[in-house]
Design a protein around this motif. Structure first.
Motif, PDB file in Angstrom:
ATOM      1  N   MET A   1       0.839  -1.169   0.000  1.00 47.80           N
ATOM      2  CA  MET A   1       0.000   0.000   0.000  1.00 47.80           C
ATOM      3  C   MET A   1       0.889   1.239   0.000  1.00 47.80           C
ATOM      4  N   ASP A   2       0.391   2.291  -0.593  1.00 49.01           N
ATOM      5  CA  ASP A   2       1.150   3.535  -0.672  1.00 49.01           C
ATOM      6  C   ASP A   2       1.064   4.361   0.610  1.00 49.01           C
ATOM      7  N   GLU A   3       0.084   4.080   1.456  1.00 52.63           N
ATOM      8  CA  GLU A   3      -0.121   4.844   2.678  1.00 52.63           C
ATOM      9  C   GLU A   3       0.738   4.289   3.820  1.00 52.63           C
ATOM     10  N   ALA A   4       1.002   5.132   4.809  1.00 51.81           N
ATOM     11  CA  ALA A   4       1.689   4.683   6.015  1.00 51.81           C
ATOM     12  C   ALA A   4       0.753   3.778   6.816  1.00 51.81           C
ATOM     13  N   TYR A   5       1.325   2.922   7.624  1.00 51.64           N
ATOM     14  CA  TYR A   5       0.557   1.964   8.424  1.00 51.64           C
ATOM     15  C   TYR A   5      -0.519   2.664   9.253  1.00 51.64           C
ATOM     16  N   ASP A   6      -0.155   3.736   9.950  1.00 52.72           N
ATOM     17  CA  ASP A   6      -1.122   4.460  10.771  1.00 52.72           C
ATOM     18  C   ASP A   6      -2.280   5.007   9.933  1.00 52.72           C
ATOM     19  N   GLU A   7      -1.973   5.482   8.737  1.00 44.92           N
ATOM     20  CA  GLU A   7      -3.009   6.013   7.852  1.00 44.92           C
ATOM     21  C   GLU A   7      -3.954   4.913   7.390  1.00 44.92           C
ATOM     22  N   VAL A   8      -3.406   3.757   7.059  1.00 42.84           N
ATOM     23  CA  VAL A   8      -4.241   2.631   6.627  1.00 42.84           C
ATOM     24  C   VAL A   8      -5.151   2.193   7.767  1.00 42.84           C
ATOM     25  N   CYS A   9      -4.602   2.090   8.973  1.00 39.44           N
ATOM     26  CA  CYS A   9      -5.416   1.696  10.129  1.00 39.44           C
ATOM     27  C   CYS A   9      -6.565   2.682  10.341  1.00 39.44           C
ATOM     28  N   ALA A  10      -6.264   3.975  10.257  1.00 39.69           N
ATOM     29  CA  ALA A  10      -7.302   4.988  10.440  1.00 39.69           C
ATOM     30  C   ALA A  10      -8.373   4.872   9.362  1.00 39.69           C
ATOM     31  N   ARG A  11      -7.961   4.651   8.116  1.00 36.17           N
ATOM     32  CA  ARG A  11      -8.928   4.533   7.017  1.00 36.17           C
ATOM     33  C   ARG A  11      -9.802   3.297   7.174  1.00 36.17           C
ATOM     34  N   ILE A  12      -9.193   2.192   7.633  1.00 35.44           N
ATOM     35  CA  ILE A  12      -9.948   0.955   7.809  1.00 35.44           C
ATOM     36  C   ILE A  12     -10.846   1.033   9.037  1.00 35.44           C
ATOM     37  N   GLY A  13     -10.369   1.709  10.085  1.00 37.14           N
ATOM     38  CA  GLY A  13     -11.168   1.838  11.301  1.00 37.14           C
ATOM     39  C   GLY A  13     -10.690   0.996  12.462  1.00 37.14           C
ATOM     40  N   VAL A  14      -9.379   0.700  12.507  1.00 38.89           N
ATOM     41  CA  VAL A  14      -8.809  -0.052  13.627  1.00 38.89           C
ATOM     42  C   VAL A  14      -7.628   0.723  14.191  1.00 38.89           C
ATOM     43  N   GLU A  15      -7.308   0.444  15.446  1.00 39.15           N
ATOM     44  CA  GLU A  15      -6.141   1.050  16.083  1.00 39.15           C
ATOM     45  C   GLU A  15      -4.879   0.323  15.607  1.00 39.15           C
ATOM     46  N   PRO A  16      -3.806   1.058  15.348  1.00 46.11           N
ATOM     47  CA  PRO A  16      -2.538   0.394  14.995  1.00 46.11           C
ATOM     48  C   PRO A  16      -2.084  -0.527  16.134  1.00 46.11           C
ATOM     49  N   ARG A  17      -1.495  -1.655  15.767  1.00 44.76           N
ATOM     50  CA  ARG A  17      -0.932  -2.603  16.738  1.00 44.76           C
ATOM     51  C   ARG A  17       0.508  -2.856  16.362  1.00 44.76           C
ATOM     52  N   SER A  18       1.362  -3.037  17.362  1.00 46.23           N
ATOM     53  CA  SER A  18       2.768  -3.317  17.060  1.00 46.23           C
ATOM     54  C   SER A  18       2.920  -4.625  16.287  1.00 46.23           C
ATOM     55  N   GLU A  19       2.013  -5.569  16.510  1.00 41.89           N
ATOM     56  CA  GLU A  19       2.053  -6.854  15.805  1.00 41.89           C
ATOM     57  C   GLU A  19       1.492  -6.750  14.394  1.00 41.89           C
ATOM     58  N   GLY A  20       0.799  -5.659  14.099  1.00 42.07           N
ATOM     59  CA  GLY A  20       0.173  -5.488  12.797  1.00 42.07           C
ATOM     60  C   GLY A  20      -1.172  -6.183  12.726  1.00 42.07           C
ATOM     61  N   ILE A  75      -9.855  -4.936   0.242  1.00 46.17           N
ATOM     62  CA  ILE A  75      -8.780  -3.980   0.428  1.00 46.17           C
ATOM     63  C   ILE A  75      -7.525  -4.644  -0.128  1.00 46.17           C
ATOM     64  N   GLY A  76      -6.838  -3.999  -1.041  1.00 44.16           N
ATOM     65  CA  GLY A  76      -5.682  -4.614  -1.692  1.00 44.16           C
ATOM     66  C   GLY A  76      -4.399  -3.965  -1.264  1.00 44.16           C
ATOM     67  N   PRO A  77      -3.264  -4.415  -1.738  1.00 44.19           N
ATOM     68  CA  PRO A  77      -3.101  -5.536  -2.666  1.00 44.19           C
ATOM     69  C   PRO A  77      -3.387  -6.874  -1.980  1.00 44.19           C
ATOM     70  N   MET A  78      -3.556  -7.908  -2.775  1.00 46.25           N
ATOM     71  CA  MET A  78      -3.914  -9.195  -2.198  1.00 46.25           C
ATOM     72  C   MET A  78      -3.304 -10.350  -2.964  1.00 46.25           C
ATOM     73  N   THR A  79      -3.239 -11.489  -2.281  1.00 49.51           N
ATOM     74  CA  THR A  79      -2.792 -12.741  -2.872  1.00 49.51           C
ATOM     75  C   THR A  79      -3.932 -13.731  -2.732  1.00 49.51           C
ATOM     76  N   PHE A  80      -4.325 -14.351  -3.815  1.00 45.58           N
ATOM     77  CA  PHE A  80      -5.401 -15.330  -3.765  1.00 45.58           C
ATOM     78  C   PHE A  80      -4.889 -16.677  -3.267  1.00 45.58           C
ATOM     79  N   SER A  81      -5.756 -17.364  -2.530  1.00 42.97           N
ATOM     80  CA  SER A  81      -5.496 -18.761  -2.179  1.00 42.97           C
ATOM     81  C   SER A  81      -5.620 -19.584  -3.452  1.00 42.97           C
TER      82      SER A  81
END
Length: 96
Positions: A1-20, A75-81
């Motif tokens: 993703m082009d966004e920073a981790y914190d930005e992606v978390c905010a857009r998705i609606g979850v709090e950032p976690r150190s574990e991701g 939400i992408g990018p993604m890898t299919f099973s």
């Protein structure tokens, strides 16, 4: 993703976690595209290692306690099973 981790978390609606977080793009019972935001990062890494050589581990789903959020759409990018590759006909090409 082009966004920073914190930005992606905010857009998705979850709090950032150190574990991701792991994003599982899947289908709902009504066959709609949905993304599950799950805490099962290590399990997700294990799935990807098995999918790389084409080993299908379906059906696989996270524990309810591991699901932080479910959002409509993928939400992408993604890898299919391996099952997702056959279902979508994309031949394993990731979506971005």
């Amino acid at each position: 993703m082009d966004e920073a981790y914190d930005e992606v978390c905010a857009r998705i609606g979850v709090e950032p976690r150190s574990e991701g977080w792991a994003l599982w793009n899947t289908w709902s019972d009504a066959h709609l595209k949905v993304t599950m935001v799950v805490s099962a990062v290590e399990a997700t890494e294990g799935l990807l290692k098995n999918w790389t050589p084409g080993r299908a581990l379906d059906p696989v789903s996270p524990l309810p306690s591991q699901i932080a959020l479910i959002r409509q759409g993928w939400i992408g990018p993604m890898t299919f099973s391996p099952r997702g590759v056959s279902r979508t006909g994309l031949g394993g090409r990731p979506l971005s």
